[in-house]
Design a protein around this motif. Structure first.
Motif, PDB file in Angstrom:
ATOM      1  N   THR A   9       0.854  -1.208   0.000  1.00 20.43           N
ATOM      2  CA  THR A   9       0.000   0.000   0.000  1.00 20.43           C
ATOM      3  C   THR A   9       0.878   1.242   0.000  1.00 20.43           C
ATOM      4  O   THR A   9       1.793   1.365   0.823  1.00 20.43           O
ATOM      5  CB  THR A   9      -0.914   0.030   1.234  1.00 20.43           C
ATOM      6  OG1 THR A   9      -1.735  -1.144   1.239  1.00 20.43           O
ATOM      7  CG2 THR A   9      -1.813   1.274   1.206  1.00 20.43           C
ATOM      8  N   LEU A  10       0.583   2.145  -0.929  1.00 20.67           N
ATOM      9  CA  LEU A  10       1.317   3.407  -1.030  1.00 20.67           C
ATOM     10  C   LEU A  10       0.426   4.535  -0.510  1.00 20.67           C
ATOM     11  O   LEU A  10      -0.689   4.728  -0.998  1.00 20.67           O
ATOM     12  CB  LEU A  10       1.717   3.685  -2.485  1.00 20.67           C
ATOM     13  CG  LEU A  10       2.518   2.588  -3.188  1.00 20.67           C
ATOM     14  CD1 LEU A  10       2.839   3.013  -4.609  1.00 20.67           C
ATOM     15  CD2 LEU A  10       3.802   2.278  -2.414  1.00 20.67           C
ATOM     16  N   SER A  39       2.340  12.839  -3.621  1.00 17.01           N
ATOM     17  CA  SER A  39       3.637  12.165  -3.515  1.00 17.01           C
ATOM     18  C   SER A  39       3.976  11.423  -4.797  1.00 17.01           C
ATOM     19  O   SER A  39       3.092  11.052  -5.583  1.00 17.01           O
ATOM     20  CB  SER A  39       3.641  11.180  -2.337  1.00 17.01           C
ATOM     21  OG  SER A  39       3.564  11.868  -1.113  1.00 17.01           O
ATOM     22  N   THR A  40       5.304  11.214  -4.966  1.00 20.48           N
ATOM     23  CA  THR A  40       5.821  10.410  -6.086  1.00 20.48           C
ATOM     24  C   THR A  40       6.545   9.201  -5.498  1.00 20.48           C
ATOM     25  O   THR A  40       7.363   9.340  -4.579  1.00 20.48           O
ATOM     26  CB  THR A  40       6.789  11.241  -6.944  1.00 20.48           C
ATOM     27  OG1 THR A  40       6.082  12.348  -7.505  1.00 20.48           O
ATOM     28  CG2 THR A  40       7.386  10.396  -8.064  1.00 20.48           C
ATOM     29  N   VAL A  96       0.427  10.799  -6.454  1.00 23.72           N
ATOM     30  CA  VAL A  96      -0.402   9.962  -5.587  1.00 23.72           C
ATOM     31  C   VAL A  96      -0.988  10.860  -4.492  1.00 23.72           C
ATOM     32  O   VAL A  96      -0.257  11.469  -3.715  1.00 23.72           O
ATOM     33  CB  VAL A  96       0.427   8.828  -4.948  1.00 23.72           C
ATOM     34  CG1 VAL A  96      -0.437   8.016  -3.988  1.00 23.72           C
ATOM     35  CG2 VAL A  96       1.012   7.937  -6.038  1.00 23.72           C
ATOM     36  N   THR A  97      -2.307  10.967  -4.455  1.00 22.05           N
ATOM     37  CA  THR A  97      -2.975  11.851  -3.481  1.00 22.05           C
ATOM     38  C   THR A  97      -3.746  11.065  -2.422  1.00 22.05           C
ATOM     39  O   THR A  97      -4.087  11.618  -1.372  1.00 22.05           O
ATOM     40  CB  THR A  97      -3.932  12.813  -4.199  1.00 22.05           C
ATOM     41  OG1 THR A  97      -4.900  12.042  -4.922  1.00 22.05           O
ATOM     42  CG2 THR A  97      -3.170  13.711  -5.164  1.00 22.05           C
ATOM     43  N   THR A  98      -4.043   9.805  -2.724  1.00 18.79           N
ATOM     44  CA  THR A  98      -4.750   8.971  -1.748  1.00 18.79           C
ATOM     45  C   THR A  98      -4.074   7.605  -1.706  1.00 18.79           C
ATOM     46  O   THR A  98      -3.344   7.221  -2.629  1.00 18.79           O
ATOM     47  CB  THR A  98      -6.230   8.789  -2.134  1.00 18.79           C
ATOM     48  OG1 THR A  98      -6.314   8.203  -3.438  1.00 18.79           O
ATOM     49  CG2 THR A  98      -6.960  10.125  -2.131  1.00 18.79           C
ATOM     50  N   ALA A  99      -4.326   6.860  -0.652  1.00 21.51           N
ATOM     51  CA  ALA A  99      -3.714   5.537  -0.511  1.00 21.51           C
ATOM     52  C   ALA A  99      -4.139   4.631  -1.661  1.00 21.51           C
ATOM     53  O   ALA A  99      -5.315   4.619  -2.054  1.00 21.51           O
ATOM     54  CB  ALA A  99      -4.108   4.914   0.822  1.00 21.51           C
ATOM     55  N   GLN A 100      -3.188   3.897  -2.240  1.00 20.53           N
ATOM     56  CA  GLN A 100      -3.530   2.964  -3.316  1.00 20.53           C
ATOM     57  C   GLN A 100      -2.648   1.715  -3.204  1.00 20.53           C
ATOM     58  O   GLN A 100      -1.516   1.773  -2.725  1.00 20.53           O
ATOM     59  CB  GLN A 100      -3.366   3.623  -4.689  1.00 20.53           C
ATOM     60  CG  GLN A 100      -1.949   3.981  -5.060  1.00 20.53           C
ATOM     61  CD  GLN A 100      -1.884   4.631  -6.436  1.00 20.53           C
ATOM     62  OE1 GLN A 100      -2.373   5.719  -6.634  1.00 20.53           O
ATOM     63  NE2 GLN A 100      -1.296   3.940  -7.385  1.00 20.53           N
TER      64      GLN A 100
END
Length: 679
Positions: A598-599, A620-621, A643-647
């Motif tokens: 999970t990022l 984030s990158t 990336v703006t939300t957890a994925q």
């Protein structure tokens, strides 16, 4: 006269003469700093030592500079050059309204209404700030090529609280547009401007002014003795509703005119509506006969006075039969009818009745306190006198809406019922409350912003990098320290440090150690070197990986860690090892498996507002590296931007026999995850 090429105050180059007036000359000039054409009004040389004229000229500058409106000529600068008073104004290339009417009459009714609406909008602003123009006429209204109108020449405009507002027995302004009360030498009020606006509207519709004559006195007399000529009698295409606007604006009694320019504009904008087609003609209310001028017998001719004083008694006139008899006979009969004591009794009763009547008439009545807000003390005094009231104490308090020295409210308040002759106290405006700007350099932005917002300021933020000022502290302010301003009318911009400038890391792969050091020194970074590793992809002594990763933005002075390659890993030369290796290769087994990770984006470290006033959003990158049978940890496996939300991300691995796999995740240039796993 100024010659072409002369530089007024070393800035405004005279290009041409635009006009000459009784008080000032107007020139076309070039602003050599802003490179634009302007109009420069210069007080005439023969008036430069006339203090009254200088005050009037300065009053024009003050009155106009306080007004900012698209339909008012802007004032850019005011000053003195070698003793010459001047005003720098917006230059309007076009005709005045008088010339425009002469060229384009007749004008379409919608165009008349549109032009008049613009004029009314500008006048409403001036009135709301306590300024009466007092000389409204087409010659003082300019028309641009696009049809926009702009009011100019506030040469005799006076603030409502200016003591010079009353000029007894003098006719200020042009007599064709002067109100009846001004023609009599009375006080100019907003209704005086509205009267002039009614005459201007008449001229737009008819192409000429309503009254003319051989002299100014003749025309002035017509203004307060004659009715405005009928528009519809000359042009029945003009709707009655539109004529009514003219009639109401030019009513002889100021109280029957529109009470504001905004009210007149609202009426004007609907005068072509179908539901006003059958509107009756506006007829002013008849003035109270009690207001008629009282005759003074001593001023009448002797023969008239004598004839009035020697008229027969009413009692005698009511009895024709007695009137025919000689006066001595009538008197004798009257004496016989009533004894002397009866006459005294009747006289006493009559005196009592007269006293009662006088008490009833002259006794104190209830009157309503008028609305005095926005008036000067002079105006309030006259208004109260009309109601048989008088001014009491005057106190001051701050007001953001009411100009200085004008009435905010009264005590008792308006619409209150009081006895005739009562005293009314006034609360006057001391102007808007001011705030002294502090020196905010090197102070925390969030703290200063909260303080200024509580005081009523609009605060804007501008970000800028700095090597010397800590992040979050103020570097610059748009309003100078110690300056006094009105908070609700002031926007202050604070320039805030973001710390040192950020460096976007270059990809240092294949760089030698010396090349990497040269690059780091050039951009202000520091280098450290981790344990070198074997690699078949990178030449020995060159960079095989870096942390933070290439493309990451880091602050100047940050440290970057590099891993150098040791080249290809050496193999055993013994045959037994070779056989063993060969045997092992023949028996090795390939396994594949997945790992889901999970990022999550980083949490912003600065919760303060950015330049647009909104909160920062976490973005984030991520760069992912894999080490397995097919991938090398020094090579980027996958890069995920914004990336703006957890994925969740699934990683696929392939290993030989029981070997393990490794993955490494870097978020925004900083290690985020690092794990060795087996199938």
């Amino acid at each position: 006269m100024m010659e072409r090429g002369y530089l007024v105050s070393g800035r405004y180059e005279i290009l041409d003469t635009l006009g000459e007036g009784g008080m000032a000359n107007v020139y076309l000039a070039e602003d050599t700093i802003l490179h634009r054409q302007v109009a420069v009004k210069v007080l005439r040389m023969d008036l430069q030592h006339d203090q009254a004229t200088i005050r009037r000229f300065q009053r024009e500058a003050k009155a106009t500079s306080e007004l900012s409106h698209p339909n008012i000529v802007s004032v850019y600068d005011v000053g003195s050059d070698n003793g010459m008073q001047y005003i720098v104004m917006e230059y309007i290339a076009g005709d005045n309204l008088k010339t425009f009417i002469d060229k384009h009459y007749p004008l379409p009714l919608p165009e008349v209404i549109e032009m008049m609406t613009q004029v009314l909008s500008a006048v409403q602003l001036a009135h709301s700030q306590g300024i009466i123009h007092r000389d409204l006429k087409p010659q003082n209204i300019l028309v641009t090529a696009s049809g926009q109108v702009k009011i100019a020449d506030f040469g005799i405009a006076v603030a409502l609280n200016d003591k010079s507002v009353t000029q007894t027995n003098s006719l200020l302004g042009s007599v064709h547009y002067i109100s009846p009360e001004q023609a009599r030498g009375g006080m100019a009020t907003p209704q005086s401007d509205i009267y002039a606006l009614g005459i201007i509207l008449y001229e737009l519709l008819m192409g000429k002014v309503p009254f003319s004559g051989d002299s100014a006195v003749t025309i002035a007399l017509k203004h307060f003795h004659e009715d405005i000529p009928s528009l519809r009698q000359f042009n029945n295409q003009i709707p009655q509703a539109l004529e009514n606007v003219v009639l109401r604006a030019t009513a002889k009694d100021p109280a029957q005119r529109y009470q504001s320019a905004a009210e007149m504009a609202g009426d004007l904008q609907t005068c072509l509506d179908p539901d006003r087609v059958n509107e009756p003609r506006f007829v002013p209310a008849v003035a109270d006969s009690n207001l008629a001028e009282t005759k003074v017998l001593s001023d009448l001719p002797n023969e008239v006075r004598d004839s009035e004083l020697n008229q027969p008694e009413e009692a005698e006139a009511e009895h024709p039969a007695d009137a025919k008899a000689p006066k001595s006979t009538v008197a004798t009969k009257a004496k016989r009818r009533l004894p002397k004591w009866a006459w005294w009794t009747l006289g006493g009763v009559g005196l009592v009745i007269l006293v009662v009547v006088l008490v009833l008439i002259l006794g104190k009545k209830d009157v309503t306190v008028p609305d005095l807000s926005g008036m000067s003390v002079n105006e309030a005094k006259l208004t109260l006198q009309d109601k048989n009231l008088k001014i009491g104490q005057t106190d001051y308090e701050h007001s953001d809406q009411i100009a200085r020295d004008l009435v905010i409210r009264s005590d008792p308040s308006d619409r209150t019922s009081v006895k005739s002759g009562s005293t009314v106290n006034l609360i006057l405006s001391s102007g808007a409350k001011t705030y002294t700007i502090g020196d905010y350099h090197d102070q925390d932005y969030d703290t200063v912003k909260a303080k200024l917002k509580r005081a009523g300021f609009t605060v804007k933020r501008k970000n800028k990098n700095s090597e010397t000022v800590a992040a979050g502290q103020i570097m610059k302010q748009s309003v100078a320290a110690k300056k006094k301003v009105v908070p609700k009318r002031t926007t202050i911009t604070l320039t805030v440090s973001q710390g040192p400038a950020l460096v976007s890391l270059r990809d240092l792969s294949t760089y030698t150690k010396q090349q990497a050091q040269d690059y780091a020194e050039g951009v202000g970074l520091k280098l450290t070197f981790g344990t070198s590793q074997y690699s078949s992809d990178f030449t020995s002594g060159t960079v095989m990986s870096q942390s933070p990763a290439a493309g990451t933005s880091v602050a100047s002075g940050s440290t970057v860690t590099l891993i150098l390659s040791k080249g290809v890993e050496p193999t055993s030369s013994s045959s037994s090892d070779a056989d063993s290796s060969s045997e092992g290769q023949q028996t090795e087994e390939t396994k594949t498996f997945d790992k889901t990770i999970t990022l999550e984006p980083a949490t912003p470290s600065d919760e303060s507002e950015n330049a647009s006033g909104s909160s920062k959003v976490a973005v984030s990158t991520f760069i992912i590296y894999i080490g397995d049978a097919k991938h090398n940890l020094s090579t980027v496996y996958k890069k995920i931007d914004k990336v703006t939300t957890a994925q969740k991300v699934t990683l696929s691995f392939e290993v030989k026999n029981d070997n393990s796999a490794t993955y490494r995740v870097v978020r925004d240039g900083v290690d985020y995850a690092n794990e060795t796993i087996k199938p």
